[in-house]
Design an enzyme around this catalytic site. Structure first.
Site: not given
Length: 278
Positions: A53, A164
């Protein structure tokens, strides 16, 4: 797709599939537009962990900044290394930085600050668990990034994506705190897809995702902590059918962690309409 899945999919903005080139351009343009709309912004600040990420967000930020410089717009991307003492995957952080090629890299060891905070709380009668200390690390990293951004006329870039965000798999006011979140709208596999398109080293997006906050459980895989795989979360976000057990876990994460997706509730924003989830 039932009603609650439809609600979540629409909220998380995930497409069933993406065009890597188009999605990359859309995210880069979003970052550029935000900077150009706020004349005080002279830097973008992001902590680099060596994971998928932060590698993706960092690369997209640097691309955006490079394009702005071509138009004589003064801006820089600052990558921040935030180890707690000696970082186990430090080599992967360096590999990510080589791929990103940030304008500037700053290293801040958060261990002294975290350990002092833990000790100060202990002296006040509050003994943190290992898990709670992990959140302390995440919040110290957040604080450092905002301090750098303040000093360098910048903003903090978050790495929160929709997989997420859905599960609440971040520390409230820790890694969940940022000024912009350019990866929102992507799920985990789509982030990997864009990194592959950008010719990132494969090991940076094929590595097992881990928050690595707990000392008692070093390198604990995200999927083990969540109780569900990212493949199942991604399928869910793309509107596909998932096993009944996985669906229940995903939706429980979404409801239980709703508070993480909000600023402080007021009497006008809570309680929410519970009929949406019944």
């Amino acid at each position: 797709m039932n009603e609650i899945q439809d609600i979540i999919v629409r909220e998380m903005k995930v497409k069933p599939n993406i065009d890597s080139k188009l999605e990359t351009r859309n995210i880069v343009q979003f970052i550029k537009n935000y900077i150009q709309s706020h004349s005080f912004i002279k830097s973008l600040v992001l902590g680099i962990s060596g994971g998928q990420d932060s590698t993706l967000a960092g690369k997209l930020c640097q691309i955006a900044v490079n394009e702005l410089k071509e138009k004589d717009i003064d801006c820089q991307f600052i990558a921040v290394k935030l180890p707690y003492g000696e970082q186990k995957d430090a080599d992967e952080v360096e590999d990510a930085l080589k791929f990103i090629q940030p304008d500037r890299t700053i290293t801040v060891n958060i261990k002294p600050a975290v350990d002092q905070s833990v000790q100060s709380l202990k002296e006040a009668g509050i003994t943190l668990t290992d898990f709670q200390k992990g959140n302390e690390k995440a919040r110290e990293r957040m604080k450092v990034q905002f301090s750098i951004a303040s000093n360098k006329q910048g903003i903090v870039v978050g790495t929160d994506h929709s997989a997420e965000n859905l599960t609440g798999f971040f520390t409230k006011y820790g890694d969940g705190a940022a000024d912009i979140a350019p990866l929102f709208g992507l799920d985990k596999r789509q982030g990997r897809q864009i990194l592959a398109y950008l010719d990132a080293p494969a090991h940076l997006y094929e590595k097992i995702p881990t928050a690595d906050l707990e000392e008692d459980k070093p390198q604990l895989p995200d999927e083990e902590a969540l109780g569900v795989s990212y493949a199942q979360i991604d399928d869910y976000l793309e509107g596909k059918q998932v096993p009944k057990e996985a669906k229940a876990i995903i939706e429980n994460h979404y409801i239980k962690n709703a508070h993480k997706r909000e600023l402080a509730y007021t009497r006008y924003t809570w309680p929410k309409n519970q009929t949406d989830f019944e």
